[in-house]
Write an enzyme that holds these catalytic residues in place. Sequence first.
Site, PDB file in Angstrom:
ATOM      1  N   ARG A 159       1.180  14.230   7.661  1.00 35.79           N
ATOM      2  CA  ARG A 159       1.970  14.569   8.845  1.00 35.79           C
ATOM      3  C   ARG A 159       3.454  14.731   8.553  1.00 35.79           C
ATOM      4  O   ARG A 159       4.199  15.258   9.379  1.00 35.79           O
ATOM      5  CB  ARG A 159       1.756  13.509   9.930  1.00 35.79           C
ATOM      6  CG  ARG A 159       0.447  13.674  10.691  1.00 35.79           C
ATOM      7  CD  ARG A 159       0.374  12.728  11.867  1.00 35.79           C
ATOM      8  NE  ARG A 159      -0.043  11.390  11.469  1.00 35.79           N
ATOM      9  CZ  ARG A 159       0.009  10.325  12.254  1.00 35.79           C
ATOM     10  NH1 ARG A 159       0.490  10.439  13.491  1.00 35.79           N
ATOM     11  NH2 ARG A 159      -0.400   9.145  11.828  1.00 35.79           N
ATOM     12  N   ALA A 203      -0.467   4.442  -1.499  1.00 34.78           N
ATOM     13  CA  ALA A 203      -1.341   5.432  -2.118  1.00 34.78           C
ATOM     14  C   ALA A 203      -1.514   6.693  -1.297  1.00 34.78           C
ATOM     15  O   ALA A 203      -1.989   7.710  -1.802  1.00 34.78           O
ATOM     16  CB  ALA A 203      -2.712   4.816  -2.393  1.00 34.78           C
ATOM     17  N   GLY A 211      -9.379   4.571   1.319  1.00 35.93           N
ATOM     18  CA  GLY A 211      -9.230   3.539   2.328  1.00 35.93           C
ATOM     19  C   GLY A 211      -8.367   2.370   1.893  1.00 35.93           C
ATOM     20  O   GLY A 211      -8.244   2.058   0.703  1.00 35.93           O
ATOM     21  N   TYR A 255      43.977  22.684  -6.741  1.00 40.43           N
ATOM     22  CA  TYR A 255      42.751  22.394  -7.454  1.00 40.43           C
ATOM     23  C   TYR A 255      43.116  21.729  -8.776  1.00 40.43           C
ATOM     24  O   TYR A 255      43.846  22.306  -9.596  1.00 40.43           O
ATOM     25  CB  TYR A 255      41.926  23.657  -7.727  1.00 40.43           C
ATOM     26  CG  TYR A 255      40.776  23.355  -8.675  1.00 40.43           C
ATOM     27  CD1 TYR A 255      39.661  22.663  -8.224  1.00 40.43           C
ATOM     28  CD2 TYR A 255      40.831  23.730 -10.017  1.00 40.43           C
ATOM     29  CE1 TYR A 255      38.621  22.348  -9.089  1.00 40.43           C
ATOM     30  CE2 TYR A 255      39.798  23.423 -10.890  1.00 40.43           C
ATOM     31  CZ  TYR A 255      38.700  22.727 -10.420  1.00 40.43           C
ATOM     32  OH  TYR A 255      37.681  22.409 -11.275  1.00 40.43           O
ATOM     33  N   GLU A 263      -9.884   1.143  14.774  1.00 34.49           N
ATOM     34  CA  GLU A 263      -8.988   2.265  14.514  1.00 34.49           C
ATOM     35  C   GLU A 263      -9.061   3.276  15.655  1.00 34.49           C
ATOM     36  O   GLU A 263     -10.083   3.388  16.346  1.00 34.49           O
ATOM     37  CB  GLU A 263      -9.347   2.939  13.186  1.00 34.49           C
ATOM     38  CG  GLU A 263      -9.195   2.029  11.974  1.00 34.49           C
ATOM     39  CD  GLU A 263      -7.785   1.536  11.783  1.00 34.49           C
ATOM     40  OE1 GLU A 263      -6.845   2.315  12.025  1.00 34.49           O
ATOM     41  OE2 GLU A 263      -7.607   0.351  11.415  1.00 34.49           O
ATOM     42  N   SER A 283      56.280  24.830  -6.689  1.00 36.61           N
ATOM     43  CA  SER A 283      55.144  25.312  -5.911  1.00 36.61           C
ATOM     44  C   SER A 283      54.434  26.453  -6.635  1.00 36.61           C
ATOM     45  O   SER A 283      55.037  27.208  -7.391  1.00 36.61           O
ATOM     46  CB  SER A 283      55.618  25.796  -4.537  1.00 36.61           C
ATOM     47  OG  SER A 283      56.191  24.734  -3.813  1.00 36.61           O
ATOM     48  N   LYS A 310      38.308  17.213  -9.684  1.00 31.81           N
ATOM     49  CA  LYS A 310      37.052  17.046 -10.399  1.00 31.81           C
ATOM     50  C   LYS A 310      37.344  16.552 -11.810  1.00 31.81           C
ATOM     51  O   LYS A 310      38.182  17.118 -12.518  1.00 31.81           O
ATOM     52  CB  LYS A 310      36.311  18.381 -10.441  1.00 31.81           C
ATOM     53  CG  LYS A 310      34.901  18.349 -11.020  1.00 31.81           C
ATOM     54  CD  LYS A 310      34.842  18.637 -12.500  1.00 31.81           C
ATOM     55  CE  LYS A 310      35.277  20.012 -12.873  1.00 31.81           C
ATOM     56  NZ  LYS A 310      35.093  20.264 -14.341  1.00 31.81           N
ATOM     57  N   LEU A 345       0.848  -1.194   0.000  1.00 32.43           N
ATOM     58  CA  LEU A 345       0.000   0.000   0.000  1.00 32.43           C
ATOM     59  C   LEU A 345       0.882   1.243   0.000  1.00 32.43           C
ATOM     60  O   LEU A 345       1.641   1.483   0.940  1.00 32.43           O
ATOM     61  CB  LEU A 345      -0.914  -0.008   1.222  1.00 32.43           C
ATOM     62  CG  LEU A 345      -1.760  -1.276   1.413  1.00 32.43           C
ATOM     63  CD1 LEU A 345      -2.626  -1.155   2.668  1.00 32.43           C
ATOM     64  CD2 LEU A 345      -2.617  -1.551   0.183  1.00 32.43           C
ATOM     65  N   GLY A 379       3.712   0.558   2.614  1.00 31.66           N
ATOM     66  CA  GLY A 379       4.910   1.148   2.044  1.00 31.66           C
ATOM     67  C   GLY A 379       5.667   2.045   2.984  1.00 31.66           C
ATOM     68  O   GLY A 379       6.777   2.481   2.676  1.00 31.66           O
TER      69      GLY A 379
END
Length: 490
Positions: free
Chosen positions: A22, A17, A87, A375, A164, A414, A360, A15, A111
């Site tokens: 909350r 759905a 439901g 870098y 419930e 350097s 990168k 389930l 779920g």
Amino acid sequence: MTENRLDASLAVVILAAGQGTRMRSSLPKVLHRIGGRPLVGHVLDTARDLSPAHVLVVVRHERDLVADAVTGISPEVVVVDQDEIPGTGRAVEVALDAVPDFDGDVLVLSGDVPLLDAETLSALIRDHRSSRAAITLLSAVLDDATGYGRVVRATNGGVERIVEQKDATAAEAAITEINAGVYVFQAEMLRSQLARVGTQNAQGEKYLTDVVGLARTAGLAVTASVVSDVSLTLGVNDRAQLAEAGRLLNARTVRRWQLDGVTIQDPATTWIDVTATLAPDVTVLPNTHILRATAVAAGATIGPDTTLEDCEVGENAVVRRTDATLAVIGAGASVGPFAYLRPGTVLADGGKIGTFVETKNSTIGAGSKVPHLSYIGDTTIGRGVNLGAGAITANYDDIAKHRTEIGDEVHSGSHNVFVAPVRIGDGAKTGAGAVIRKDVPPGALALSVAPQRNVEGWVENHRPGTAAAAAAARSRTAQEADHGAQEAHG
């Protein structure tokens, strides 16, 4: 893990759905993540471990978003749309309509209950089949049952009905045995009883739990199996429960790796996604996150204070105080402390990415070192290279990115800047402070040094009244006095 034999008599309905108001989130509740997977992903994994004939997921709120996530995790599942009738009972009813010829046992899962494991559910299915019950549900006993449906038992101990929270009387609300929202039904019985369920309740919904009362009225057996570990039934309805489920899942994951031969020094500060893999004799130090599809080979040391996301770490590598994403770190390599490896970084065996280095989309060859304060972007570095402190590959010209190629056995001074596109030949060297704008032939020394020129009195003339000007004046006066004294004694 070997595959289980297909259970042709088992269908699983998940389930998914609901909106989950909350959670106070634009993201559907079942797509919130713990342990590197959405909540519903954990339920799908468990369902797959049971090897059922059918897995059906019922969706409605943010239908396409949930359906795409579900099929991305388990392409074999059947996604079923719930209609306008609300439901859980209606959700299961439309799922059964998708498998009209199935006549076995139907396991219903939520779920948003991510911690249930296949072992617990397999035991529940065995109990159901051995007792020949029409319905077997999983229950738990809680100190505070607020918010959960209560299991109302008959005087003989059998399950009478489920009430419930919003429909419970004061006496029923005082019951501490709760419905975990997990059921095994006989399929034909379930079909017939769901057709009789109405929406006459506080929520105006078609409750799946009403089937229990109808089955009892029809004289059918309904049993409940009390789970020994209440944490397995934890449902997620808000962010606090999400965090608690994540903590429990992580504790389980960490313990599993410890039992498999991984040293985890501080489990409380170590987070490992269920999708990550670690080999025996890996050492994980405190405050470390090993996330998503990260794989760590034997003998590697990770941490402290390290986050790896979708990374591959080779044998006996050391990664300290590092943030890395989609990076490959070779065997025996060293990374950190305070390194930042962005996607596309490949550090070969025995290489080094040192302190305060960012990389990168770059490949750094075997035994090569980028020790500190550098870098390296869009760069290919050969074998045995040593880049001096402060090396920068300037890869962007405001329009496009360009690559830098550095050959084998290159040593740079350097504070070098390599202005891409540029190639440094094998065995070449560069002087300190060089700005390299042109290709450097193999074995050449590249220099870009301007003669030093000192402009005397510049600070006193251009920054009068400053502390620097006063210090310069005092020093100059002292030097002149020393010079005068030397001449007087000459």
